[in-house]
Design an enzyme around this catalytic site. Structure first.
Site, PDB file in Angstrom:
ATOM      1  N   GLY A  11      24.426 -34.286  -6.918  1.00 53.90           N
ATOM      2  CA  GLY A  11      23.612 -34.969  -7.928  1.00 53.90           C
ATOM      3  C   GLY A  11      22.440 -34.097  -8.317  1.00 53.90           C
ATOM      4  O   GLY A  11      21.824 -33.470  -7.457  1.00 53.90           O
ATOM      5  N   ASP A 105      22.603 -34.258   0.801  1.00 51.72           N
ATOM      6  CA  ASP A 105      23.132 -34.049   2.146  1.00 51.72           C
ATOM      7  C   ASP A 105      24.626 -33.743   2.117  1.00 51.72           C
ATOM      8  O   ASP A 105      25.132 -33.034   2.989  1.00 51.72           O
ATOM      9  CB  ASP A 105      22.787 -35.215   3.083  1.00 51.72           C
ATOM     10  N   ASP A 152      16.657 -39.548  -3.533  1.00 48.14           N
ATOM     11  CA  ASP A 152      16.590 -40.674  -2.596  1.00 48.14           C
ATOM     12  C   ASP A 152      15.621 -40.483  -1.425  1.00 48.14           C
ATOM     13  O   ASP A 152      15.332 -41.426  -0.714  1.00 48.14           O
ATOM     14  CB  ASP A 152      17.981 -40.939  -2.003  1.00 48.14           C
ATOM     15  N   ARG A 279      16.049 -62.121 -15.731  1.00 45.58           N
ATOM     16  CA  ARG A 279      16.861 -61.054 -16.352  1.00 45.58           C
ATOM     17  C   ARG A 279      17.075 -59.928 -15.350  1.00 45.58           C
ATOM     18  O   ARG A 279      16.236 -59.698 -14.482  1.00 45.58           O
ATOM     19  CB  ARG A 279      16.137 -60.456 -17.561  1.00 45.58           C
ATOM     20  N   GLN A 287      16.473 -42.714 -13.781  1.00 43.26           N
ATOM     21  CA  GLN A 287      15.689 -42.329 -12.605  1.00 43.26           C
ATOM     22  C   GLN A 287      15.837 -40.852 -12.249  1.00 43.26           C
ATOM     23  O   GLN A 287      14.985 -40.262 -11.607  1.00 43.26           O
ATOM     24  CB  GLN A 287      16.113 -43.165 -11.395  1.00 43.26           C
ATOM     25  N   ASN A 522     -10.138 -33.701  -5.438  1.00 39.96           N
ATOM     26  CA  ASN A 522      -9.614 -33.463  -4.087  1.00 39.96           C
ATOM     27  C   ASN A 522     -10.568 -32.561  -3.302  1.00 39.96           C
ATOM     28  O   ASN A 522     -10.172 -31.541  -2.745  1.00 39.96           O
ATOM     29  CB  ASN A 522      -8.216 -32.833  -4.149  1.00 39.96           C
ATOM     30  N   ARG A 645      -6.191 -18.898 -27.954  1.00 42.49           N
ATOM     31  CA  ARG A 645      -6.760 -20.224 -28.270  1.00 42.49           C
ATOM     32  C   ARG A 645      -7.322 -20.787 -26.972  1.00 42.49           C
ATOM     33  O   ARG A 645      -6.813 -20.507 -25.898  1.00 42.49           O
ATOM     34  CB  ARG A 645      -5.675 -21.179 -28.768  1.00 42.49           C
TER      35      ARG A 645
END
Ligand code: ADP
Length: 748
Positions: A11, A105, A152, A279, A287, A522, A645
């Site tokens: 993926g 994995d 995930d 709904r 995602q 920070n 610029r």
């Protein structure tokens, strides 16, 4: 010469491009050759044009792109030995025996199998006459550095996987948007998010969006009639005035017996039992997509560099297959096999409904987050036993506004009220304490605060002096405050320190005060990350993407000024995330030699065909060499090579709704602060402290120790972990691998 192959597999995940860019450039800068294996294992099995050498310029301008420019695929042939034999042949023909595998994995498991088999595959290839024995001798083993690309966040031993932060952004944006329409129509929405075996995205988005109910695979509702419980909480919420009801369901949500819980089932329950207009929204592939967040770009970049270093190091301590992991902001190598074995164990526990084991293996932070969520979703606080000690706690925001302040106050109020305490919110920071402008905040008073930027309480910078101490002491007495939570930045910390130092003169100050670090810069000691800085960083990176896009046709350099006060955090991290050519930090300053060397670098780059350059200047990098000055200097000295610029990003950096990470941090910090005050008060102790995450652990630094950790002269913490990322930023931003960027000390 060492030759490294890089592939993305399984993926796709946002941030993979940053990793590929970093692998290619780090390898080339280290004198190695690097080949891209297009379309994952499919390209490895097919060979030919799928395996191609990469040059420095091939990976320019890709940091902001989602997906992966070298393609990814699922490949059934690679699951068979015959497919892997072809893959081995193609690698050896290209002289490759070191791989950076970027994938989930599944892909990493495949790489381990491939590596185990490698010697036997090579032997077979020799026997078949596909490769010569002397070629085989050159490649006795396959080395692998794995980078987890998975939205995930489901792999053990690494705090975050590539793409999870971006996915969380996509989910949180979508849920925020849905919540608006849900509230308008008083509807309920059931939202499915990805995560078959891992509830990370559902849990964290539930915390970040203040969802009303969340279902995850690792921790099903511990009742058989969980639907009743859910309905009870949601209907109580309606009764006390909640206009929207949001239920987040992980793809793999299941009940106690392993029966899947679908969104449709939840919708039916809400419609049938509560009469809700419910709904379903399945977020799906949204995602995965879109431009990666600053965090994912930097995670990809640092992981890529670490992977190449591991493959090029002649270090026997580095396993033949290692996993690049981020642990407490540090990039480390773990043994790939061990980390995958742990990952498989969690999956197995989830599949076998061994939920205790699953939650334990996910880790303490995950467990705590789940517990916190279960309190925050309640429509009403728990009933507290009569004999429990109850306290009166004040809460203020202080210093410059930071996105996430409201989230922290909401969580502090709810978690304190849940324990039976009374919380008083004071307006406008320490000014409200001085004027006594306080009001009790009840459970529903902070409804809808979690996702909104700015500060509902109001915040201010105020230097305490003379009479202020007296009036603050009076306010503390009048409101009978037992403790105080300050959510804020540097000026808030200073004020707390002053109150601390005035304890001898004002007994009222003998109460524990606890600070939650909130500052976009920070720049606070005692915390690796301050609430608000992740949002600001993403604001900057978004703006830089747009600025870069505006210059498609010309040869142009932009000099961009970013905020940060005396800390270069925002400048360095946004430079790393946007691929800026150069960054000027207050920690390093600027001198004329730097500027001339940088003009030289830009001229060289533009002459080699570069179209665009970005120079980032942190607002306080140098008083004399202002953004204006640098722009004019570059314009003049750049001659015909490029034009210039300038852009000063300004307050856009402070605004907007907090990012998921800032919301989660704010909630976690607030939870720790309430627990800290309770503990101090239960023990009759009055130690004031600030909370922070240091080296991956929550820690409280007592105010007495704080001065030692602050570089007072320069107004920043003595230790800034992120400065360690500078070398990678410098190498990757070079115009070409052979361009020697002079180190600062060389230039002097
Ligand atoms: P992800 O890497 O995102 O988890 P997959 O599980 O689909 O995605 O794996 C991607 C590819 O990795 C598969 O198509 C296959 O080529 C390879 N792969 C996965 N598991 C194995 C395995 N056990 N043996 C060999 N190859 C595997």
């Amino acid at each position: 010469m060492k030759r490294i192959g890089v592939l993305t597999s399984g993926g796709d995940a946002p941030g993979m491009n940053a990793a590929v860019r970093s692998v290619v450039r780090t390898a080339l800068a280290s004198g190695a050759e690097v080949y891209a294996i297009y379309e994952g294992y499919q390209g490895m099995v097919e060979g030919g044009n799928c395996i191609r050498p990469m040059q420095w310029g091939n990976v320019g301008g890709i940091l902001h792109k989602g997906g992966t420019i070298i393609g990814t695929a699922r490949c059934a042939e690679f699951r068979e030995r015959s497919g892997r034999l072809l893959a081995a042949r193609n690698l050896v023909h290209n002289g490759i025996d070191s791989l950076v595998v970027i994938g989930g994995d599944g892909s990493l498991t495949g790489s381990l199998i491939f590596q185990d088999e490698w010697p036997s595959l090579i032997e077979e290839l020799v026997q078949k006459g596909d490769i010569l024995p002397e070629t085989a001798e050159l490649h006795p083993n396959l080395s692998i550095a794995g980078i987890v690309g998975s939205i995930d966040n489901d792999v053990c031993d690494t705090d975050m996987t590539l793409g999870a932060d971006t996915a969380l952004h996509r989910i949180v944006d979508a849920v925020d948007a849905i919540a608006d329409t849900a509230a308008s129509h008083q509807r309920a929405f059931v939202i499915e998010v990805m995560g078959r075996k891992c509830g990370y995205l559902a849990l964290m988005s539930g915390i970040a969006t203040a969802a009303d109910w969340v279902l995850i695979p690792e921790a099903p509702p511990n009742l058989d009639n969980w639907e009743d419980k859910m309905c009870e909480v949601l209907s109580q919420g309606r009764q006390i005035g909640r206009r929207d009801s949001i239920v987040i369901v992980a793809e793999g949500a299941q009940d106690l017996h392993g029966k899947p819980i679908s969104c449709d089932h939840v919708r039916h329950v809400l419609t049938d039992r509560l009469g809700e207009d419910a709904r379903v929204t399945i977020l799906g592939h949204v995602q995965r997509g879109g431009s990666p967040t600053a965090f994912d770009r930097n995670l990809g970049t640092m992981s890529g560099a670490t992977a190449v270093d591991a493959l090029l190091a002649h270090d026997e301590d580095i396993p033949l297959s290692s996993l690049v992991a981020i642990q407490s902001n540090r990039f480390v190598l773990t043994d790939l096999r061990t980390s995958l074995e742990k990952t498989w164990a969690v999956r197995e526990a989830v599949t076998n409904q061994d939920f205790d084991t699953a939650m334990t293996l996910r880790g303490q932070g995950y467990k705590e987050a789940f517990k916190m969520l279960r309190t925050l979703v309640r429509a009403q606080p728990h009933v507290v036993p009569a004999d429990k000690k109850r306290y009166r706690l004040g809460v203020i925001n202080a210093g410059a506004p930071a996105p996430g302040m409201n989230t922290a106050v909401r969580a502090a109020v709810r978690l304190a009220v849940d324990k039976g305490h009374t919380v008083i919110g004071f307006q406008n920071g320490f000014r409200g304490l001085i004027s006594g402008d306080g009001k009790e905040l009840k459970w529903m008073d902070v409804n809808g605060w979690a996702h909104v930027g700015g500060s509902f309480l109001g915040t201010s910078r105020h230097n305490l002096e003379g009479r202020d101490y007296y009036t603050i002491a009076r306010t503390i007495e009048e409101f009978q405050l037992d403790g105080l939570v300050v959510v804020g930045g540097w000026s808030g910390y200073q004020a707390v320190l002053q109150l601390h130092q005035q304890r001898q003169n004002f007994p009222a100050f003998e109460i524990p005060i606890v600070c939650t670090p909130a500052s976009i810069d920070n720049d606070l000691a005692g915390a690796d990350f301050c609430v608000g800085s992740d949002t600001a960083l993403n604001n900057i990176v978004d703006a830089l993407d747009k600025i870069k896009q505006s210059a498609v046709a010309s040869r142009r350099a932009f000099v961009v000024e970013v905020m940060g006060n005396n800390s270069g955090y925002l400048a360095l991290m946004s430079a790393l995330a946007s691929g800026a050519e150069r960054v000027y930090l207050p920690e390093e300053g600027i001198n004329m030699q730097d500027l001339l060397a940088d003009i030289n670098m830009l001229v060289t780059g533009f002459k080699q065909g570069k179209k665009l350059g970005v120079i980032l200047r942190s607002e306080r990098a140098n008083e004399t060499y202002t953004t204006n000055f640098i722009s004019s200097l570059f314009e003049e000295e750049g001659g015909d090579a490029f034009d210039v610029r300038q852009a000063i990003l300004g307050h856009i950096q402070q605004g907007g709704n907090p990012s998921p990470f800032d919301r989660i941090q704010a909630t976690r910090f607030a939870s720790k602060c309430v627990a800290y005050l309770e503990e101090q008060l239960d023990r009759d102790s009055v130690v004031s402290a600030c909370v922070g995450m240091i080296d991956g652990r929550y820690a409280f630094t007592p105010f007495e120790d704080l001065p030692r950790q602050i570089d007072r002269k320069n107004g920043r913490p003595r230790h800034q972990w992120w400065l360690g990322l500078r070398p990678v930023a410098r190498v990757l931003a070079q115009p070409s691998p052979d361009f020697r960027i002079l180190e600062r000390d060389d230039r002097r």
